[in-house]
Design an enzyme around this catalytic site. Structure first.
Site, PDB file in Angstrom:
ATOM      1  N   ARG A 197       7.524 -14.297   6.899  1.00  0.00           N
ATOM      2  CA  ARG A 197       8.070 -13.294   5.581  1.00  0.00           C
ATOM      3  C   ARG A 197       9.427 -14.009   4.915  1.00  0.00           C
ATOM      4  NH1 ARG A 197       7.556  -7.201   7.005  1.00  0.00           N
ATOM      5  NH2 ARG A 197       9.856  -7.177   6.669  1.00  0.00           N
ATOM      6  N   ASP A 217       0.503  -9.674   3.717  1.00  0.00           N
ATOM      7  CA  ASP A 217      -0.980  -9.327   4.507  1.00  0.00           C
ATOM      8  C   ASP A 217      -2.144  -9.682   3.655  1.00  0.00           C
ATOM      9  OD1 ASP A 217       0.651  -8.777   6.777  1.00  0.00           O
ATOM     10  OD2 ASP A 217       0.005  -6.821   7.037  1.00  0.00           O
ATOM     11  N   ASP A 269       0.666  -1.439   0.237  1.00  0.00           N
ATOM     12  CA  ASP A 269      -0.109  -0.013  -0.009  1.00  0.00           C
ATOM     13  C   ASP A 269       0.820   1.226   0.090  1.00  0.00           C
ATOM     14  OD1 ASP A 269      -2.607   1.036   0.300  1.00  0.00           O
ATOM     15  OD2 ASP A 269      -2.068   1.759   2.122  1.00  0.00           O
ATOM     16  N   HIS A 306       8.828 -12.264  11.815  1.00  0.00           N
ATOM     17  CA  HIS A 306       9.348 -12.238  10.503  1.00  0.00           C
ATOM     18  C   HIS A 306       9.609 -13.663   9.746  1.00  0.00           C
ATOM     19  CE1 HIS A 306       9.497  -8.257  12.097  1.00  0.00           C
ATOM     20  NE2 HIS A 306       9.554  -7.856  10.679  1.00  0.00           N
ATOM     21  N   ARG A 347       1.059 -19.943  26.966  1.00  0.00           N
ATOM     22  CA  ARG A 347       2.360 -19.568  26.578  1.00  0.00           C
ATOM     23  C   ARG A 347       2.023 -18.972  25.112  1.00  0.00           C
ATOM     24  NH1 ARG A 347       3.804 -21.293  30.566  1.00  0.00           N
ATOM     25  NH2 ARG A 347       5.282 -22.574  31.266  1.00  0.00           N
ATOM     26  N   ARG A 355      -2.321 -27.018  28.078  1.00  0.00           N
ATOM     27  CA  ARG A 355      -2.009 -25.543  28.124  1.00  0.00           C
ATOM     28  C   ARG A 355      -2.610 -24.528  26.852  1.00  0.00           C
ATOM     29  NH1 ARG A 355       4.606 -25.560  28.078  1.00  0.00           N
ATOM     30  NH2 ARG A 355       4.682 -25.402  30.240  1.00  0.00           N
ATOM     31  N   ARG A 392      -1.659  -6.271  10.046  1.00  0.00           N
ATOM     32  CA  ARG A 392      -1.626  -4.984  10.712  1.00  0.00           C
ATOM     33  C   ARG A 392      -3.458  -4.627  10.632  1.00  0.00           C
ATOM     34  NH1 ARG A 392       2.956  -1.956  10.643  1.00  0.00           N
ATOM     35  NH2 ARG A 392       2.115  -0.589  11.385  1.00  0.00           N
TER      36      ARG A 392
HETATM   37  O1  F6P Z   1       2.918  -5.178   5.824  1.00  0.00           O
HETATM   38  C1  F6P Z   1       3.370  -6.432   5.960  1.00  0.00           C
HETATM   39  C2  F6P Z   1       3.834  -6.578   7.543  1.00  0.00           C
HETATM   40  O2  F6P Z   1       4.149  -7.879   7.606  1.00  0.00           O
HETATM   41  C3  F6P Z   1       2.936  -6.358   8.603  1.00  0.00           C
HETATM   42  O3  F6P Z   1       1.967  -7.220   8.959  1.00  0.00           O
HETATM   43  C4  F6P Z   1       3.796  -5.817   9.677  1.00  0.00           C
HETATM   44  O4  F6P Z   1       3.095  -5.328  10.687  1.00  0.00           O
HETATM   45  C5  F6P Z   1       4.919  -5.610   9.077  1.00  0.00           C
HETATM   46  O5  F6P Z   1       5.034  -5.687   7.798  1.00  0.00           O
HETATM   47  C6  F6P Z   1       6.181  -5.363  10.010  1.00  0.00           C
HETATM   48  O6  F6P Z   1       7.278  -5.024   9.151  1.00  0.00           O
HETATM   49  P1  F6P Z   1       8.760  -4.542   9.618  1.00  0.00           P
HETATM   50  O7  F6P Z   1       8.825  -5.413  11.105  1.00  0.00           O
HETATM   51  O8  F6P Z   1       9.485  -5.113   8.477  1.00  0.00           O
HETATM   52  O9  F6P Z   1       8.508  -3.016   9.758  1.00  0.00           O
END
Ligand code: F6P
Length: 362
Positions: free
Chosen positions: A289, A141, A117, A286, A280, A176, A185
């Site tokens: 990703r 996302d 975006d 990350h 827990r 648990r 986000r």
């Molecule tokens: O926009 C993708 C995303 O994975 C969000 O879900 C997350 O808030 C953000 O990236 C975190 O990105 P960074 O830690 O790289 O700033």
């Protein structure tokens, strides 16, 4: 007609970015004999000192399965709101004219901006200032409108689903509650789809503010029915009906960019305070990703790269590639950034989860 294409990857990285770069270079070189230049570190490489490298067929050899982006990326460097030091203090200024001047010096004809975006909004702003731009949407996302899905998303859902499968066995052994915080986000797609695929007991997403009483009641009900463990998947942007999003770093502290995180711990505290149940928290962060894109994302990203070059050949600037049904097409960037692609609280996917007995935040 000979052309020089500049390409950059902006915002958070995501599996499949290298497949896009490879798709662009291969089709630009093989079909048209065009030159491709890779801008380093997103818009940062165009705003400050010009940082770029030649992308020929050799430069993209072997990168299809690689995660991340060979060009580097940054979620800073917005030329319309760029931090500049004035009298020892950082001030946000519009330096887009400097970027356009740098672009002119680079000698490229068109920019391909691969990003989410934020990156696409910058791309649209530059297009409105006269820069020929083509967009490629990316985000794990999956919150971008105008495309049915973004590459990287499927890989993230697979990673979370595998984690949920693993967490089941340990949660069950120890009786648990296990709270798993995932990315998302504004949109709860990752939490919702991986929660269904990984057989979660509750899924909390930003689109449906949750009630901790109802969450505790759902976990207690499972205990009554003989299941002495529960798996709760929470999107980082989820919040309680009476609360707000949990931030690690506010926008004021971080040049306008909020850093989310911590809602998982909040939910765990709520569970432990209303139920006598050890809880827990696992924050996948990350991990969702990083690493290699799965085949669907490699294919979609390759199609997006090839289509971006096709849009340039047709001089369809201000457009973004998008998957619509079975077809990759061009759509207006302006349309894609007009609003986010959010989960419909009354949609089929949420109803499916609820029919399966999953508590979806309400
Ligand atoms: O926009 C993708 C995303 O994975 C969000 O879900 C997350 O808030 C953000 O990236 C975190 O990105 P960074 O830690 O790289 O700033």
């Amino acid at each position: 007609m000979s052309k020089t294409i500049a390409i950059l990857t902006g915002g958070g990285d995501c599996p499949g970015l290298n497949a896009v770069i490879r798709g662009v270079v291969r089709s630009a070189v093989r079909l048209h004999g065009w030159r491709v230049l890779g801008i380093e570190d997103g818009f940062e490489g165009l705003v400050g000192d010009l940082r770029w490298r030649e992308l020929d067929l050799d430069a993209v050899r072997g990168i299809l399965p690689r995660g991340g982006t060979i060009l580097g990326t940054s979620n800073r460097g917005n030329p319309f709101s760029y931090p500049v030091e004035v009298n020892g203090k950082l001030e946000l200024q519009d330096v887009s004219d400097r970027l356009l001047e740098n672009f002119r010096q680079l000698g490229a004809d068109v920019l391909i901006a691969v990003g989410g975006d934020g990156t696409l909004k910058i791309a649209q702003g530059l297009f409105e200032k006269g820069l020929p731009v083509v967009g490629v949407p990316k985000t794990i996302d999956n919150d971008l409108r105008a495309t049915d899905v973004t590459f990287g998303y499927r890989t993230a859902v697979t990673i979370v689903t595998e984690a949920l499968d693993r967490l089941h066995t340990t949660a069950e052994s120890h009786h648990r509650a296990m709270v798993v915080e995932v990315m998302g986000r504004d949109a709860g797609w990752i939490a919702l789809e991986s929660g269904i695929a990984g057989s979660a007991d509750a899924i909390l997403i930003p689109e449906i503010p949750y009630s901790s009483e109802r969450l505790c009641a759902a976990i207690e009900q499972r205990r009554q029915n003989g299941s002495r463990f529960s798996i709760v998947v929470v999107a980082e942007g989820a919040f309680a009906a009476e609360g707000e999003k949990t931030l690690q770093v506010t926008a004021e502290q971080n040049l306008g960019v909020e850093r989310l995180g911590g809602v998982g711990h909040q939910v765990a505290r709520q569970i432990e305070s209303c139920l006598d149940m050890e809880t827990r928290v696992v924050t996948l962060g990350h991990l969702q990703r990083g690493g290699s894109p799965e085949p669907f994302d490699r294919i979609l990203a390759s199609r997006f790269g090839v289509k971006a070059v096709e849009l340039i050949a047709q001089q369809k600037y201000g457009q973004m590639v998008a998957l619509k049904g079975q077809q990759v097409v061009g759509v207006e960037i302006a349309q894609a950034i007009s609003r986010l692609n959010l989960v419909d609280p009354d949609g089929e996917l949420v109803k499916t989860a609820e029919s399966l007995g999953i508590m979806v935040g309400r």
